[in-house]
Write an enzyme that holds these catalytic residues in place. Structure first.
Site, PDB file in Angstrom:
ATOM      1  N   ASP A 184      -0.266   7.626   8.036  1.00 34.43           N
ATOM      2  CA  ASP A 184       0.059   6.233   8.386  1.00 34.43           C
ATOM      3  C   ASP A 184       1.352   6.203   9.186  1.00 34.43           C
ATOM      4  O   ASP A 184       1.495   5.456  10.163  1.00 34.43           O
ATOM      5  CB  ASP A 184       0.285   5.394   7.113  1.00 34.43           C
ATOM      6  CG  ASP A 184      -1.003   4.968   6.435  1.00 34.43           C
ATOM      7  OD1 ASP A 184      -1.956   4.599   7.134  1.00 34.43           O
ATOM      8  OD2 ASP A 184      -1.036   4.986   5.184  1.00 34.43           O
ATOM      9  N   ASP A 187      -3.072  -2.189  13.374  1.00 36.80           N
ATOM     10  CA  ASP A 187      -3.131  -1.360  12.176  1.00 36.80           C
ATOM     11  C   ASP A 187      -3.338   0.052  12.722  1.00 36.80           C
ATOM     12  O   ASP A 187      -4.445   0.408  13.131  1.00 36.80           O
ATOM     13  CB  ASP A 187      -4.301  -1.780  11.278  1.00 36.80           C
ATOM     14  CG  ASP A 187      -4.351  -0.936  10.000  1.00 36.80           C
ATOM     15  OD1 ASP A 187      -3.576   0.037   9.911  1.00 36.80           O
ATOM     16  OD2 ASP A 187      -5.155  -1.261   9.111  1.00 36.80           O
ATOM     17  N   LEU A 214      -3.464   3.053  11.471  1.00 35.84           N
ATOM     18  CA  LEU A 214      -4.435   3.944  10.806  1.00 35.84           C
ATOM     19  C   LEU A 214      -5.104   3.178   9.674  1.00 35.84           C
ATOM     20  O   LEU A 214      -4.613   3.142   8.546  1.00 35.84           O
ATOM     21  CB  LEU A 214      -3.760   5.207  10.271  1.00 35.84           C
ATOM     22  CG  LEU A 214      -4.772   6.324   9.995  1.00 35.84           C
ATOM     23  CD1 LEU A 214      -5.313   6.899  11.300  1.00 35.84           C
ATOM     24  CD2 LEU A 214      -4.143   7.434   9.176  1.00 35.84           C
ATOM     25  N   ASP A 215      -6.217   2.564  10.020  1.00 35.65           N
ATOM     26  CA  ASP A 215      -6.962   1.768   9.049  1.00 35.65           C
ATOM     27  C   ASP A 215      -7.877   2.670   8.221  1.00 35.65           C
ATOM     28  O   ASP A 215      -8.447   3.633   8.739  1.00 35.65           O
ATOM     29  CB  ASP A 215      -7.805   0.736   9.805  1.00 35.65           C
ATOM     30  CG  ASP A 215      -8.710  -0.006   8.874  1.00 35.65           C
ATOM     31  OD1 ASP A 215      -8.202  -0.776   8.058  1.00 35.65           O
ATOM     32  OD2 ASP A 215      -9.944   0.209   8.947  1.00 35.65           O
ATOM     33  N   GLU A 262      -6.056  -6.801  11.494  1.00 34.34           N
ATOM     34  CA  GLU A 262      -7.361  -6.271  11.080  1.00 34.34           C
ATOM     35  C   GLU A 262      -8.461  -7.282  11.439  1.00 34.34           C
ATOM     36  O   GLU A 262      -9.364  -6.972  12.222  1.00 34.34           O
ATOM     37  CB  GLU A 262      -7.376  -5.972   9.575  1.00 34.34           C
ATOM     38  CG  GLU A 262      -6.449  -4.816   9.212  1.00 34.34           C
ATOM     39  CD  GLU A 262      -6.465  -4.451   7.730  1.00 34.34           C
ATOM     40  OE1 GLU A 262      -6.582  -3.263   7.412  1.00 34.34           O
ATOM     41  OE2 GLU A 262      -6.321  -5.354   6.872  1.00 34.34           O
ATOM     42  N   GLU A 283       0.972  -2.976  10.576  1.00 33.92           N
ATOM     43  CA  GLU A 283       0.837  -2.913   9.115  1.00 33.92           C
ATOM     44  C   GLU A 283       1.971  -2.101   8.498  1.00 33.92           C
ATOM     45  O   GLU A 283       2.378  -2.338   7.371  1.00 33.92           O
ATOM     46  CB  GLU A 283      -0.503  -2.282   8.730  1.00 33.92           C
ATOM     47  CG  GLU A 283      -0.655  -2.230   7.217  1.00 33.92           C
ATOM     48  CD  GLU A 283      -1.956  -1.632   6.719  1.00 33.92           C
ATOM     49  OE1 GLU A 283      -2.767  -1.168   7.529  1.00 33.92           O
ATOM     50  OE2 GLU A 283      -2.146  -1.634   5.493  1.00 33.92           O
ATOM     51  N   GLU A 284       2.488  -1.153   9.245  1.00 33.79           N
ATOM     52  CA  GLU A 284       3.485  -0.242   8.678  1.00 33.79           C
ATOM     53  C   GLU A 284       4.927  -0.694   8.894  1.00 33.79           C
ATOM     54  O   GLU A 284       5.852   0.035   8.543  1.00 33.79           O
ATOM     55  CB  GLU A 284       3.289   1.174   9.251  1.00 33.79           C
ATOM     56  CG  GLU A 284       1.879   1.721   9.100  1.00 33.79           C
ATOM     57  CD  GLU A 284       1.357   1.679   7.665  1.00 33.79           C
ATOM     58  OE1 GLU A 284       2.165   1.771   6.723  1.00 33.79           O
ATOM     59  OE2 GLU A 284       0.131   1.525   7.478  1.00 33.79           O
ATOM     60  N   ASP A 318       0.848  -1.203   0.000  1.00 38.29           N
ATOM     61  CA  ASP A 318       0.000   0.000   0.000  1.00 38.29           C
ATOM     62  C   ASP A 318       0.879   1.247   0.000  1.00 38.29           C
ATOM     63  O   ASP A 318       1.880   1.309   0.725  1.00 38.29           O
ATOM     64  CB  ASP A 318      -0.877   0.059   1.263  1.00 38.29           C
ATOM     65  CG  ASP A 318      -1.782  -1.147   1.406  1.00 38.29           C
ATOM     66  OD1 ASP A 318      -2.141  -1.729   0.373  1.00 38.29           O
ATOM     67  OD2 ASP A 318      -2.118  -1.503   2.549  1.00 38.29           O
TER      68      ASP A 318
HETATM   69  P1  FDP Z   1      -7.404   1.239   3.215  1.00 40.92           P
HETATM   70  O1  FDP Z   1      -6.855   0.486   2.044  1.00 40.92           O
HETATM   71  O2  FDP Z   1      -7.916   2.611   2.877  1.00 40.92           O
HETATM   72  O3  FDP Z   1      -6.484   1.260   4.416  1.00 40.92           O
HETATM   73  O4  FDP Z   1      -7.392  -1.987   5.490  1.00 40.92           O
HETATM   74  C1  FDP Z   1      -7.620  -1.760   4.240  1.00 40.92           C
HETATM   75  C2  FDP Z   1      -8.855  -0.964   3.871  1.00 40.92           C
HETATM   76  O5  FDP Z   1      -8.688   0.427   3.733  1.00 40.92           O
HETATM   77  C3  FDP Z   1     -10.072  -1.133   4.791  1.00 40.92           C
HETATM   78  O6  FDP Z   1     -10.120  -0.231   5.860  1.00 40.92           O
HETATM   79  C4  FDP Z   1     -11.222  -0.923   3.855  1.00 40.92           C
HETATM   80  O7  FDP Z   1     -12.420  -1.520   4.273  1.00 40.92           O
HETATM   81  C5  FDP Z   1     -10.700  -1.517   2.575  1.00 40.92           C
HETATM   82  O8  FDP Z   1      -9.272  -1.515   2.646  1.00 40.92           O
HETATM   83  C6  FDP Z   1     -11.097  -0.715   1.391  1.00 40.92           C
HETATM   84  O9  FDP Z   1     -10.685  -1.366   0.241  1.00 40.92           O
HETATM   85  P2  FDP Z   1     -11.245  -0.933  -1.212  1.00 40.92           P
HETATM   86  O10 FDP Z   1     -10.643   0.400  -1.503  1.00 40.92           O
HETATM   87  O11 FDP Z   1     -10.781  -2.016  -2.115  1.00 40.92           O
HETATM   88  O12 FDP Z   1     -12.730  -0.872  -1.100  1.00 40.92           O
END
Ligand code: FDP
Length: 333
Positions: A70, A114, A116-117, A278, A93-94, A64
Protein backbone atom coordinates in the site's frame (compact mmCIF):
# COMPACT_ATOMS: atom_id res chain seq x y z
CA UNK A 1 -4.28 -9.43 -31.18
CA UNK A 2 -4.93 -9.51 -34.90
CA UNK A 3 -5.40 -6.32 -36.91
CA UNK A 4 -4.09 -2.86 -36.18
CA UNK A 5 -2.15 -2.65 -32.92
CA UNK A 6 -3.22 0.45 -31.00
CA UNK A 7 -1.14 1.41 -28.00
CA UNK A 8 -2.47 3.58 -25.19
CA UNK A 9 -0.23 6.45 -26.33
CA UNK A 10 -1.58 6.22 -29.86
CA UNK A 11 -5.16 5.98 -28.62
CA UNK A 12 -4.71 9.05 -26.36
CA UNK A 13 -3.24 11.04 -29.26
CA UNK A 14 -6.18 10.08 -31.48
CA UNK A 15 -8.70 10.97 -28.78
CA UNK A 16 -7.01 14.31 -28.07
CA UNK A 17 -7.15 15.05 -31.80
CA UNK A 18 -10.95 14.93 -31.80
CA UNK A 19 -12.09 18.52 -31.60
CA UNK A 20 -14.62 18.20 -28.78
CA UNK A 21 -13.07 15.36 -26.85
CA UNK A 22 -13.05 16.05 -23.11
CA UNK A 23 -9.80 14.06 -23.04
CA UNK A 24 -7.94 16.85 -24.81
CA UNK A 25 -5.79 17.83 -21.80
CA UNK A 26 -5.40 14.38 -20.34
CA UNK A 27 -2.84 12.39 -22.36
CA UNK A 28 0.24 13.24 -20.26
CA UNK A 29 -1.64 12.50 -17.06
CA UNK A 30 -3.02 9.21 -18.35
CA UNK A 31 0.46 8.31 -19.62
CA UNK A 32 1.89 9.00 -16.15
CA UNK A 33 -0.77 6.82 -14.52
CA UNK A 34 -0.04 4.06 -17.03
CA UNK A 35 3.66 4.38 -16.18
CA UNK A 36 2.86 4.00 -12.48
CA UNK A 37 0.74 0.94 -13.34
CA UNK A 38 3.67 -0.70 -15.12
CA UNK A 39 5.89 -0.12 -12.09
CA UNK A 40 3.20 -1.41 -9.76
CA UNK A 41 2.54 -4.50 -11.86
CA UNK A 42 6.20 -5.40 -11.45
CA UNK A 43 6.22 -4.58 -7.72
CA UNK A 44 3.13 -6.72 -7.12
CA UNK A 45 4.50 -9.58 -9.19
CA UNK A 46 7.88 -9.55 -7.42
CA UNK A 47 6.60 -8.76 -3.91
CA UNK A 48 7.43 -12.19 -2.46
CA UNK A 49 10.93 -12.02 -3.97
CA UNK A 50 11.69 -8.50 -2.80
CA UNK A 51 10.45 -8.91 0.78
CA UNK A 52 7.46 -6.63 0.17
CA UNK A 53 4.68 -8.89 1.44
CA UNK A 54 2.99 -8.33 4.80
CA UNK A 55 2.07 -5.32 6.88
CA UNK A 56 3.94 -2.03 7.16
CA UNK A 57 3.04 -1.73 10.86
CA UNK A 58 0.93 1.42 10.31
CA UNK A 59 -2.81 1.97 10.09
CA UNK A 60 -4.21 4.32 7.45
CA UNK A 61 -6.65 7.15 8.13
CA UNK A 62 -9.73 4.99 7.53
CA UNK A 63 -8.52 2.38 10.01
CA UNK A 64 -7.12 -0.27 7.65
CA UNK A 65 -3.81 -1.92 8.55
CA UNK A 66 -1.45 -0.83 5.77
CA UNK A 67 0.38 -3.42 3.73
CA UNK A 68 3.94 -2.64 2.65
CA UNK A 69 2.65 -2.61 -0.91
CA UNK A 70 0.00 0.00 0.00
CA UNK A 71 2.80 2.34 0.99
CA UNK A 72 4.95 1.79 -2.10
CA UNK A 73 1.91 1.95 -4.39
CA UNK A 74 0.97 5.31 -2.93
CA UNK A 75 4.49 6.67 -3.45
CA UNK A 76 4.62 5.30 -7.00
CA UNK A 77 1.33 6.90 -8.06
CA UNK A 78 2.11 10.23 -6.38
CA UNK A 79 5.61 10.45 -7.89
CA UNK A 80 4.27 9.67 -11.34
CA UNK A 81 1.52 12.29 -11.35
CA UNK A 82 3.67 14.92 -9.60
CA UNK A 83 6.17 14.68 -12.46
CA UNK A 84 3.53 15.89 -14.95
CA UNK A 85 2.97 19.22 -13.18
CA UNK A 86 -0.71 18.85 -14.15
CA UNK A 87 -2.15 17.86 -10.77
CA UNK A 88 -2.88 20.43 -8.10
CA UNK A 89 -3.74 17.97 -5.34
CA UNK A 90 -4.22 14.28 -4.67
CA UNK A 91 -6.75 12.57 -2.42
CA UNK A 92 -5.52 9.06 -1.60
CA UNK A 93 -6.72 6.26 0.62
CA UNK A 94 -3.25 6.22 2.13
CA UNK A 95 -3.05 9.94 3.02
CA UNK A 96 -4.83 11.58 5.94
CA UNK A 97 -5.40 14.87 4.14
CA UNK A 98 -5.21 15.89 0.50
CA UNK A 99 -1.63 16.36 -0.70
CA UNK A 100 -0.99 19.59 -2.61
CA UNK A 101 1.36 18.95 -5.55
CA UNK A 102 1.49 22.17 -7.55
CA UNK A 103 0.04 25.67 -7.48
CA UNK A 104 1.05 26.47 -11.05
CA UNK A 105 -1.52 27.44 -13.63
CA UNK A 106 -1.09 24.23 -15.64
CA UNK A 107 -2.03 22.15 -12.57
CA UNK A 108 -5.63 21.89 -13.73
CA UNK A 109 -6.62 18.57 -12.19
CA UNK A 110 -7.44 16.91 -8.89
CA UNK A 111 -6.66 13.20 -8.64
CA UNK A 112 -8.56 10.86 -6.30
CA UNK A 113 -6.94 7.45 -6.00
CA UNK A 114 -6.87 4.17 -4.19
CA UNK A 115 -3.33 3.20 -5.20
CA UNK A 116 -3.68 -0.46 -4.19
CA UNK A 117 -7.23 -1.66 -3.82
CA UNK A 118 -7.95 -5.12 -2.42
CA UNK A 119 -4.64 -5.26 -0.60
CA UNK A 120 -5.85 -8.15 1.59
CA UNK A 121 -5.08 -10.21 -1.54
CA UNK A 122 -1.42 -9.24 -1.84
CA UNK A 123 -0.03 -12.00 0.37
CA UNK A 124 -1.93 -14.80 -1.40
CA UNK A 125 -0.94 -13.84 -4.95
CA UNK A 126 -4.50 -12.66 -5.64
CA UNK A 127 -5.73 -9.90 -7.91
CA UNK A 128 -5.43 -6.29 -6.76
CA UNK A 129 -5.97 -2.96 -8.47
CA UNK A 130 -5.44 0.78 -8.68
CA UNK A 131 -8.45 3.10 -8.96
CA UNK A 132 -8.36 6.72 -10.15
CA UNK A 133 -10.81 9.56 -10.73
CA UNK A 134 -9.80 12.89 -12.26
CA UNK A 135 -11.63 16.17 -11.65
CA UNK A 136 -11.01 19.55 -13.21
CA UNK A 137 -10.07 22.19 -10.63
CA UNK A 138 -13.10 24.16 -9.51
CA UNK A 139 -11.21 27.48 -9.58
CA UNK A 140 -7.76 29.06 -9.45
CA UNK A 141 -5.56 29.86 -6.45
CA UNK A 142 -4.81 27.53 -3.57
CA UNK A 143 -6.74 24.25 -3.50
CA UNK A 144 -9.94 24.70 -1.53
CA UNK A 145 -11.27 21.52 0.07
CA UNK A 146 -14.94 22.47 -0.25
CA UNK A 147 -14.80 23.55 -3.89
CA UNK A 148 -12.01 21.42 -5.33
CA UNK A 149 -12.26 18.14 -3.43
CA UNK A 150 -15.77 17.62 -2.08
CA UNK A 151 -17.33 16.92 -5.45
CA UNK A 152 -19.99 14.87 -7.14
CA UNK A 153 -18.68 11.94 -9.18
CA UNK A 154 -20.54 13.30 -12.21
CA UNK A 155 -17.94 16.11 -12.31
CA UNK A 156 -15.10 13.69 -13.10
CA UNK A 157 -13.64 14.19 -16.56
CA UNK A 158 -11.94 10.80 -16.58
CA UNK A 159 -11.75 7.73 -14.38
CA UNK A 160 -10.53 4.19 -14.50
CA UNK A 161 -8.74 1.33 -12.90
CA UNK A 162 -5.83 -1.00 -13.37
CA UNK A 163 -6.21 -4.67 -12.50
CA UNK A 164 -3.08 -6.65 -11.60
CA UNK A 165 -4.23 -10.21 -12.27
CA UNK A 166 -2.76 -12.90 -14.50
CA UNK A 167 -2.39 -9.98 -16.91
CA UNK A 168 -2.33 -6.25 -16.19
CA UNK A 169 -5.35 -4.46 -17.62
CA UNK A 170 -6.00 -0.71 -17.65
CA UNK A 171 -9.61 0.36 -18.20
CA UNK A 172 -10.55 4.03 -18.49
CA UNK A 173 -13.14 6.46 -19.74
CA UNK A 174 -12.84 10.12 -20.53
CA UNK A 175 -16.57 10.37 -21.09
CA UNK A 176 -16.90 9.02 -24.63
CA UNK A 177 -16.56 5.23 -24.43
CA UNK A 178 -14.78 2.84 -22.10
CA UNK A 179 -11.51 1.35 -23.31
CA UNK A 180 -9.43 -1.52 -21.95
CA UNK A 181 -5.70 -2.00 -22.57
CA UNK A 182 -3.59 -5.03 -21.72
CA UNK A 183 0.07 -4.65 -20.79
CA UNK A 184 2.27 -6.35 -23.38
CA UNK A 185 5.26 -7.19 -21.24
CA UNK A 186 7.47 -7.85 -24.26
CA UNK A 187 7.16 -4.31 -25.55
CA UNK A 188 6.24 -2.71 -22.19
CA UNK A 189 3.22 -1.05 -23.83
CA UNK A 190 -0.46 -1.01 -22.99
CA UNK A 191 -2.29 -2.28 -26.08
CA UNK A 192 -6.00 -1.79 -26.82
CA UNK A 193 -7.68 -5.16 -26.30
CA UNK A 194 -11.19 -4.10 -25.20
CA UNK A 195 -12.57 -1.44 -27.52
CA UNK A 196 -15.66 0.51 -26.41
CA UNK A 197 -16.61 -1.90 -23.64
CA UNK A 198 -20.34 -2.43 -23.04
CA UNK A 199 -21.48 -3.89 -19.74
CA UNK A 200 -24.09 -6.61 -20.48
CA UNK A 201 -27.51 -5.40 -19.32
CA UNK A 202 -27.79 -8.51 -17.16
CA UNK A 203 -25.58 -11.32 -15.98
CA UNK A 204 -25.66 -14.40 -13.81
CA UNK A 205 -23.11 -13.57 -11.13
CA UNK A 206 -23.39 -11.71 -7.86
CA UNK A 207 -20.39 -10.66 -5.77
CA UNK A 208 -20.60 -9.75 -2.09
CA UNK A 209 -19.19 -10.69 1.29
CA UNK A 210 -22.07 -12.90 2.46
CA UNK A 211 -20.44 -13.11 5.89
CA UNK A 212 -22.42 -9.95 6.70
CA UNK A 213 -25.75 -11.22 5.30
CA UNK A 214 -27.57 -11.30 8.64
CA UNK A 215 -26.84 -7.61 9.22
CA UNK A 216 -28.03 -6.35 5.84
CA UNK A 217 -31.19 -4.40 5.06
CA UNK A 218 -34.11 -6.91 4.82
CA UNK A 219 -34.67 -5.93 1.18
CA UNK A 220 -31.13 -7.01 0.29
CA UNK A 221 -31.62 -10.34 2.06
CA UNK A 222 -34.83 -10.86 0.07
CA UNK A 223 -32.96 -9.98 -3.12
CA UNK A 224 -30.41 -12.73 -2.34
CA UNK A 225 -33.24 -15.21 -1.66
CA UNK A 226 -34.73 -14.28 -5.05
CA UNK A 227 -31.40 -14.66 -6.89
CA UNK A 228 -30.74 -18.06 -5.36
CA UNK A 229 -34.18 -19.55 -6.16
CA UNK A 230 -34.28 -22.00 -9.05
CA UNK A 231 -36.01 -20.55 -12.13
CA UNK A 232 -34.16 -21.50 -15.31
CA UNK A 233 -36.40 -19.23 -17.39
CA UNK A 234 -34.85 -16.17 -15.71
CA UNK A 235 -31.39 -17.65 -15.32
CA UNK A 236 -31.71 -18.33 -11.58
CA UNK A 237 -30.06 -19.34 -9.39
CA UNK A 238 -27.25 -16.85 -9.90
CA UNK A 239 -23.70 -17.96 -9.19
CA UNK A 240 -21.64 -16.37 -6.44
CA UNK A 241 -18.19 -15.04 -7.38
CA UNK A 242 -16.25 -13.04 -4.78
CA UNK A 243 -12.56 -12.25 -5.04
CA UNK A 244 -12.74 -9.68 -2.23
CA UNK A 245 -10.90 -7.20 -4.43
CA UNK A 246 -13.29 -4.55 -5.72
CA UNK A 247 -11.46 -3.98 -8.99
CA UNK A 248 -11.37 -7.70 -9.84
CA UNK A 249 -15.02 -8.26 -8.92
CA UNK A 250 -16.07 -5.14 -10.82
CA UNK A 251 -14.02 -6.10 -13.88
CA UNK A 252 -15.89 -9.42 -14.08
CA UNK A 253 -19.25 -7.65 -13.83
CA UNK A 254 -18.22 -5.11 -16.49
CA UNK A 255 -17.06 -7.71 -18.98
CA UNK A 256 -19.38 -10.66 -18.32
CA UNK A 257 -22.35 -9.02 -16.59
CA UNK A 258 -23.61 -9.39 -13.05
CA UNK A 259 -23.12 -7.12 -10.07
CA UNK A 260 -21.11 -6.36 -6.94
CA UNK A 261 -22.46 -4.87 -3.74
CA UNK A 262 -21.14 -3.80 -0.37
CA UNK A 263 -24.05 -2.54 1.71
CA UNK A 264 -24.14 -1.10 5.22
CA UNK A 265 -23.75 -3.67 8.02
CA UNK A 266 -23.19 -3.63 11.77
CA UNK A 267 -19.47 -2.90 11.42
CA UNK A 268 -19.78 -0.55 8.45
CA UNK A 269 -22.83 1.60 9.08
CA UNK A 270 -22.25 3.60 5.86
CA UNK A 271 -20.82 0.69 3.90
CA UNK A 272 -17.09 0.01 3.66
CA UNK A 273 -16.06 1.57 0.37
CA UNK A 274 -14.90 5.13 -0.06
CA UNK A 275 -16.87 7.49 -2.29
CA UNK A 276 -14.17 9.64 -3.88
CA UNK A 277 -11.52 7.10 -4.78
CA UNK A 278 -13.38 3.79 -5.02
CA UNK A 279 -17.10 4.19 -5.77
CA UNK A 280 -17.25 7.36 -7.92
CA UNK A 281 -14.48 6.43 -10.39
CA UNK A 282 -15.87 2.91 -10.91
CA UNK A 283 -19.40 4.33 -11.20
CA UNK A 284 -18.28 6.60 -14.06
CA UNK A 285 -16.64 3.68 -15.89
CA UNK A 286 -19.66 1.41 -15.45
CA UNK A 287 -22.23 4.05 -16.42
CA UNK A 288 -20.27 5.01 -19.53
CA UNK A 289 -20.36 1.31 -20.46
CA UNK A 290 -24.15 1.17 -20.02
CA UNK A 291 -24.28 -0.23 -16.47
CA UNK A 292 -25.44 1.36 -13.22
CA UNK A 293 -24.01 2.24 -9.82
CA UNK A 294 -25.94 3.32 -6.77
CA UNK A 295 -26.00 3.36 -3.00
CA UNK A 296 -29.15 1.26 -3.24
CA UNK A 297 -31.25 4.42 -3.03
CA UNK A 298 -29.27 7.09 -4.91
CA UNK A 299 -27.11 7.20 -8.04
CA UNK A 300 -23.46 7.20 -6.90
CA UNK A 301 -22.47 9.93 -9.36
CA UNK A 302 -24.97 12.31 -7.74
CA UNK A 303 -23.66 11.93 -4.19
CA UNK A 304 -21.64 15.01 -3.20
CA UNK A 305 -18.76 14.12 -0.89
CA UNK A 306 -19.01 15.56 2.60
CA UNK A 307 -15.49 14.52 3.57
CA UNK A 308 -12.61 13.17 1.54
CA UNK A 309 -12.64 9.69 3.09
CA UNK A 310 -16.44 9.36 3.19
CA UNK A 311 -17.84 5.84 2.86
CA UNK A 312 -21.03 4.91 1.02
CA UNK A 313 -22.93 1.67 0.37
CA UNK A 314 -22.36 0.48 -3.19
CA UNK A 315 -24.19 -1.67 -5.71
CA UNK A 316 -22.63 -1.65 -9.18
CA UNK A 317 -22.70 -3.58 -12.44
CA UNK A 318 -25.31 -4.68 -14.97
CA UNK A 319 -28.21 -2.25 -15.20
CA UNK A 320 -30.99 -4.81 -14.67
CA UNK A 321 -29.43 -6.38 -11.59
CA UNK A 322 -28.71 -3.01 -9.97
CA UNK A 323 -32.32 -1.98 -10.65
CA UNK A 324 -33.56 -5.25 -9.16
CA UNK A 325 -31.52 -4.65 -5.99
CA UNK A 326 -32.90 -1.10 -5.71
CA UNK A 327 -36.43 -2.41 -6.18
CA UNK A 328 -35.99 -4.93 -3.35
CA UNK A 329 -34.62 -2.17 -1.11
CA UNK A 330 -37.69 0.00 -1.77
CA UNK A 331 -40.27 -2.72 -1.09
CA UNK A 332 -42.05 -2.79 2.25
CA UNK A 333 -41.03 -5.77 4.43
P1 FDP B 1 -9.35 -4.36 0.94
O1 FDP B 1 -9.95 -4.11 2.29
O2 FDP B 1 -8.61 -5.67 0.83
O3 FDP B 1 -8.53 -3.21 0.40
O4 FDP B 1 -11.36 -1.38 -0.69
C1 FDP B 1 -11.62 -2.25 0.23
C2 FDP B 1 -11.74 -3.71 -0.17
O5 FDP B 1 -10.57 -4.48 -0.10
C3 FDP B 1 -12.31 -3.98 -1.57
O6 FDP B 1 -11.35 -4.04 -2.59
C4 FDP B 1 -13.00 -5.29 -1.40
O7 FDP B 1 -14.03 -5.53 -2.33
C5 FDP B 1 -13.51 -5.20 0.01
O8 FDP B 1 -12.71 -4.23 0.70
C6 FDP B 1 -13.38 -6.49 0.74
O9 FDP B 1 -13.96 -6.37 1.99
P2 FDP B 1 -14.28 -7.67 2.89
O10 FDP B 1 -12.96 -8.20 3.33
O11 FDP B 1 -15.13 -7.15 3.99
O12 FDP B 1 -15.02 -8.63 2.01
Amino acid sequence: MKGRRITLERHLRDEAGRARSPAAGLPPLMTALAGAAKTLARQVRRAALSGSLGYSGDVNVTGDSQKKLDVTANETVLDAVASTGLVAAVVSEELKGAKALSDREEARYILCTDPLDGSSNTDINGSVGTIFGIYPRAGGGPVDEGHDLLRRGSEQIAAGYVMYGPGTVLVYTAGDGVFGFTLDEDSDEFVLTHDRIRCPSRGHYYSANLGHLKEWHPGIRRCIEHLTERDPATGRPYSLRYVGSLVADLHRSLIEGGFYFYPADGGHTNGKLRLLYECAPLALVVEKAGGRASTGTQRILEVRAESIHQRVPLVIGSALEVELYETFMRREP
